[in-house]
Design a protein around this motif. Sequence first.
Motif, PDB file in Angstrom:
ATOM      1  N   MET A  92     -90.428 115.547  87.754  1.00  0.00           N
ATOM      2  CA  MET A  92     -91.019 114.891  86.597  1.00  0.00           C
ATOM      3  C   MET A  92     -90.296 115.231  85.296  1.00  0.00           C
ATOM      4  O   MET A  92     -90.580 114.635  84.255  1.00  0.00           O
ATOM      5  CB  MET A  92     -92.503 115.273  86.479  1.00  0.00           C
ATOM      6  N   ASP A  93     -89.358 116.182  85.350  1.00  0.00           N
ATOM      7  CA  ASP A  93     -88.605 116.526  84.146  1.00  0.00           C
ATOM      8  C   ASP A  93     -87.450 115.571  83.894  1.00  0.00           C
ATOM      9  O   ASP A  93     -86.820 115.625  82.831  1.00  0.00           O
ATOM     10  CB  ASP A  93     -88.063 117.958  84.264  1.00  0.00           C
ATOM     11  N   ILE A  94     -87.156 114.683  84.825  1.00  0.00           N
ATOM     12  CA  ILE A  94     -86.069 113.720  84.675  1.00  0.00           C
ATOM     13  C   ILE A  94     -86.626 112.421  84.096  1.00  0.00           C
ATOM     14  O   ILE A  94     -87.628 111.895  84.598  1.00  0.00           O
ATOM     15  CB  ILE A  94     -85.381 113.446  86.022  1.00  0.00           C
ATOM     16  N   PRO A  95     -86.014 111.882  83.026  1.00  0.00           N
ATOM     17  CA  PRO A  95     -86.484 110.610  82.461  1.00  0.00           C
ATOM     18  C   PRO A  95     -85.977 109.439  83.300  1.00  0.00           C
ATOM     19  O   PRO A  95     -84.959 108.810  83.004  1.00  0.00           O
ATOM     20  CB  PRO A  95     -85.861 110.610  81.056  1.00  0.00           C
ATOM     21  N   TRP A  96     -86.688 109.114  84.359  1.00  0.00           N
ATOM     22  CA  TRP A  96     -86.213 108.130  85.328  1.00  0.00           C
ATOM     23  C   TRP A  96     -86.149 106.717  84.746  1.00  0.00           C
ATOM     24  O   TRP A  96     -86.965 106.340  83.894  1.00  0.00           O
ATOM     25  CB  TRP A  96     -87.137 108.109  86.553  1.00  0.00           C
ATOM     26  N   LEU A  97     -85.193 105.948  85.231  1.00  0.00           N
ATOM     27  CA  LEU A  97     -85.140 104.526  84.932  1.00  0.00           C
ATOM     28  C   LEU A  97     -86.404 103.864  85.458  1.00  0.00           C
ATOM     29  O   LEU A  97     -86.879 104.180  86.553  1.00  0.00           O
ATOM     30  CB  LEU A  97     -83.908 103.902  85.602  1.00  0.00           C
ATOM     31  N   GLN A  98     -86.960 102.961  84.673  1.00  0.00           N
ATOM     32  CA  GLN A  98     -88.180 102.265  85.062  1.00  0.00           C
ATOM     33  C   GLN A  98     -87.901 100.782  85.290  1.00  0.00           C
ATOM     34  O   GLN A  98     -86.950 100.228  84.734  1.00  0.00           O
ATOM     35  CB  GLN A  98     -89.245 102.414  83.970  1.00  0.00           C
ATOM     36  N   PRO A  99     -88.734 100.115  86.089  1.00  0.00           N
ATOM     37  CA  PRO A  99     -88.566  98.675  86.288  1.00  0.00           C
ATOM     38  C   PRO A  99     -89.167  97.883  85.126  1.00  0.00           C
ATOM     39  O   PRO A  99     -89.942  98.423  84.330  1.00  0.00           O
ATOM     40  CB  PRO A  99     -89.331  98.414  87.584  1.00  0.00           C
ATOM     41  N   PHE A 100     -88.824  96.609  85.067  1.00  0.00           N
ATOM     42  CA  PHE A 100     -89.319  95.728  84.004  1.00  0.00           C
ATOM     43  C   PHE A 100     -90.254  94.679  84.596  1.00  0.00           C
ATOM     44  O   PHE A 100     -89.863  93.952  85.521  1.00  0.00           O
ATOM     45  CB  PHE A 100     -88.155  95.033  83.297  1.00  0.00           C
ATOM     46  N   PRO A 101     -91.494  94.579  84.107  1.00  0.00           N
ATOM     47  CA  PRO A 101     -92.432  93.583  84.635  1.00  0.00           C
ATOM     48  C   PRO A 101     -92.096  92.183  84.121  1.00  0.00           C
ATOM     49  O   PRO A 101     -92.225  91.896  82.935  1.00  0.00           O
ATOM     50  CB  PRO A 101     -93.789  94.067  84.110  1.00  0.00           C
ATOM     51  N   ASP A 102     -91.678  91.313  85.024  1.00  0.00           N
ATOM     52  CA  ASP A 102     -91.237  89.976  84.626  1.00  0.00           C
ATOM     53  C   ASP A 102     -92.320  89.191  83.906  1.00  0.00           C
ATOM     54  O   ASP A 102     -92.010  88.325  83.074  1.00  0.00           O
ATOM     55  CB  ASP A 102     -90.778  89.186  85.856  1.00  0.00           C
ATOM     56  N   ALA A 103     -93.568  89.460  84.205  1.00  0.00           N
ATOM     57  CA  ALA A 103     -94.654  88.705  83.582  1.00  0.00           C
ATOM     58  C   ALA A 103     -94.719  88.933  82.074  1.00  0.00           C
ATOM     59  O   ALA A 103     -95.377  88.170  81.365  1.00  0.00           O
ATOM     60  CB  ALA A 103     -95.992  89.092  84.219  1.00  0.00           C
ATOM     61  N   ARG A 104     -94.002  89.952  81.583  1.00  0.00           N
ATOM     62  CA  ARG A 104     -94.059  90.265  80.153  1.00  0.00           C
ATOM     63  C   ARG A 104     -93.022  89.497  79.329  1.00  0.00           C
ATOM     64  O   ARG A 104     -92.937  89.697  78.114  1.00  0.00           O
ATOM     65  CB  ARG A 104     -93.862  91.766  79.940  1.00  0.00           C
TER      66      ARG A 104
END
Length: 300
Positions: A92-104
């Motif tokens: 949890m100390d790593i700032p992981w890449l996150q996905p993007f919600p297409d609905a936004r």
Amino acid sequence: MDFEAHRGELTAYCYRMAGSFHEAEDLVQETLLRAWKARDRYDPARASVRTWLYRIATNVCLTALEGRARRPLPSGLGAASDDPGAPLQPAMDIPWLQPFPDARCDADTRAGLRLAWIAATQVLPARQRAVVVLRSVLEFSAAEVATQLETTVPAVNSALQRARATLADAGGMDEIAEPDDAEAQAVIDRYARAFEAADVEGLVRLLTDDAIMEMPPVPLWFRGSDDYGRFMHRVFEMRGTGWTMRGLTANGQPALAAYPADGRLHTLQVFTVTGGRISHNVVFADPGVFEAFDLPSRIF
């Protein structure tokens, strides 16, 4: 001036820069606040409202990213694991890449959102990242980008050349293009049915030989359909059968929300389909990611 009309595309832009949907929302809010405060100084003779907003957003992003570590996926941190039984310990100390919600955001703003491309651009310095997004994805002219970055056209062209060379070495430039949606969705539909049936052999038949599975925030990843299959045997042994899979899209890619028999949301899986088979599955287990997609925490 209607700044809100640009919120969706600005959110997609800030996500491409930051690699985090939640952070992108904050960066857009700061952008619109600055624009509102500076609205009396806006000169329509010098730039359109859209171009002006991108200039503000770029400055906001560059300030926020100064001295910031990149957001990786597990495959960007080290070698693949050859032990499908390895401990699933989150980092949890790593700032992981996150996905993007297409609905936004609107469909016409989703170019250049594919996860592999976002991951590749994270290795670029922030200003190079801005140049390649503004020029290659959003198709601003070199002169417009030079104005946005308060630099020169030759400097923009040089930064773009360096960025493209870096991405080409990583295979990242190919990831701007979108796949055949109908073909990809048909593959994912078959994958969902095999998953719900706990049919590991059926899942493996849908994979490329060198398929990748990774699971942020767990810093493990596997390469190859054999290890992928062995890990899925472990998943079904741990969580049982009777899964329910719900389809959605993320980063312009097909995705599935996975619910085991107890009905509690387990993972969000984002797929890359290549040549009619799954070549990459990024499995997100972070509750913060689920919130961005407005996924129900339970389905029954």
